[in-house]
Scaffold this active site. Structure first.
Site, PDB file in Angstrom:
ATOM      1  N   LYS A 116       0.831  -1.216   0.000  1.00 40.90           N
ATOM      2  CA  LYS A 116       0.000   0.000   0.000  1.00 40.90           C
ATOM      3  C   LYS A 116       0.863   1.263   0.000  1.00 40.90           C
ATOM      4  CE  LYS A 116      -4.352  -1.720   1.842  1.00 40.90           C
ATOM      5  NZ  LYS A 116      -5.402  -1.548   2.849  1.00 40.90           N
ATOM      6  N   LYS A 199      -5.810 -11.689  -8.779  1.00 43.63           N
ATOM      7  CA  LYS A 199      -7.038 -11.778  -7.983  1.00 43.63           C
ATOM      8  C   LYS A 199      -8.025 -10.697  -8.431  1.00 43.63           C
ATOM      9  CE  LYS A 199      -8.416 -11.197  -3.316  1.00 43.63           C
ATOM     10  NZ  LYS A 199      -8.083 -10.804  -1.973  1.00 43.63           N
ATOM     11  N   LYS A 202     -11.501  -4.650  -6.884  1.00 50.16           N
ATOM     12  CA  LYS A 202     -12.253  -3.469  -7.301  1.00 50.16           C
ATOM     13  C   LYS A 202     -11.324  -2.324  -7.698  1.00 50.16           C
ATOM     14  CE  LYS A 202     -12.405  -1.140  -2.941  1.00 50.16           C
ATOM     15  NZ  LYS A 202     -11.954  -2.030  -1.876  1.00 50.16           N
TER      16      LYS A 202
END
Ligand code: TRP
Length: 336
Positions: A116, A199, A202
């Site tokens: 992140k 994977k 969104k």
């Protein structure tokens, strides 16, 4: 009766935008099944969500939307404790105490923090690094024995266990050390429709890669029709050689309850076009009632507000017991 008390189980989902069918199959659907067997506590993790930039109005909308979605999917707010994380201050309070037994080194080594930080390089904040400590607070406050987590959260659960053990060693037995819970038959990991090696997410920049719980029928069918497969023609489950087709089979089986062999037989001799359309229609059919129920709930603000207030109250009652115990153990003055 002794020994019949249900084990407690905690999980949470962040209200940070669209919920994909991957989140549904991998998490929310299992939450529904688990509520019969365990004493379940489910949160909408808004405190976690702000560790990356959120549009305030969208965060509010997504929080309510996720609550409605949980209920529309079958989570029963009478059977479970269902609440919004920020409504129970004990989460932030316990996170503070746990920070004093967490080391910066172990937090900066977390895979998700590194990922992140790279992805949100303009906003690497302390909250992002402290995220797993807050997650530990979520779990430990409810003395949860079990935590259903996907692969990406396993490391955080390990840290939760470490923090619990460390705290217990320093201050005496306080927290239940939780175990990860992998529900039976939930190996299903849903991959991107645009790139089956990744994977489904969104945050995929290609919106055709994911299907959300809010996508309308035409969108769902269109996305499945465009799904990447292979140049072969056989509908066969073989994730290594046929990742795209296998992923579609997984989705199909998840929504129909059929086994892969049964599904393979059903599509034997039929082309990919037919197969993709069938998967798309199956998913659209399954989403329709959930979407209708979610819309109905969102229109019934009085009911939702009531559920949210009651959930916070029930969560608070459990959480404050643990927090009082913690405050006593660390030596905070609580009166004579
Ligand atoms: N971090 C989790 C996720 O993004 C959400 C979460 C917050 C959670 N607190 C939790 C999951 C406690 C399990 C237990 O998926």
């Amino acid at each position: 009766m002794e020994g019949t008390e249900k084990k407690s189980l905690f999980s949470a989902v962040q209200p940070s935008g669209a919920v994909t069918i991957g989140n549904y199959i991998g998490a929310i659907r299992n939450f529904v099944k688990l509520q019969e067997e365990y004493s379940c506590i489910y949160a909408v993790a808004d405190l976690h969500a702000i560790t990356v930039k959120q549009e305030p109005a969208a965060l509010r909308r997504n929080t309510l939307g996720l609550m409605a979605l949980f209920i529309a999917c079958g989570i029963d707010p009478e059977k479970c404790v269902l609440f919004v994380q920020s409504h129970v201050p004990a989460h932030a309070e316990l996170a503070w105490v746990l920070n004093t037994v967490a080391y910066p080194g172990e937090l900066s080594r977390m895979t998700q923090f590194k990922d992140k930080s790279a992805k949100h390089a303009e906003n690497v904040n302390m909250g992002l690094m402290d995220y797993p400590v807050l997650m530990a607070a979520d779990i430990l406050l409810y003395q949860a024995a079990l935590v259903p987590v996907g692969a990406d959260q396993k490391q955080h659960l390990e840290l939760t266990r470490d923090l619990a053990i460390r705290f217990n060693n320093r201050y005496g037995d306080t927290f239940t050390v939780p175990d990860g819970y992998i529900p039976k038959g939930s190996g299903a990991r849903i991959m991107s429709l645009a790139d089956p090696s990744r994977k489904m997410s969104k945050s995929d920049e290609n919106p055709n890669g994911f299907v959300t719980m809010d996508d309308d029928r035409d969108t769902v069918i269109r996305k499945f029709k465009r799904a990447v497969t292979d140049s072969d023609t056989e509908v066969r489950f073989d994730p290594e050689h046929k990742p795209g087709v296998s992923n579609l089979l997984t989705v199909y089986c998840a929504f129909t309850g059929k086994g892969t062999e049964e599904a393979e037989r059903e599509f034997a001799g039929r082309g990919y076009g037919d197969f993709k359309l069938a998967v798309g229609e199956t998913v659209a059919d399954a989403l329709a009632p959930v979407q209708a129920e979610k819309a109905r709930l969102l229109a019934d603000k009085a009911y939702l507000s009531d559920v949210i207030a009651k959930g916070a109250d029930r969560a608070f009652r459990i959480a404050r017991k643990t927090l009082s115990k913690v405050y006593r153990k660390v030596g905070f003055y609580r009166g004579e």
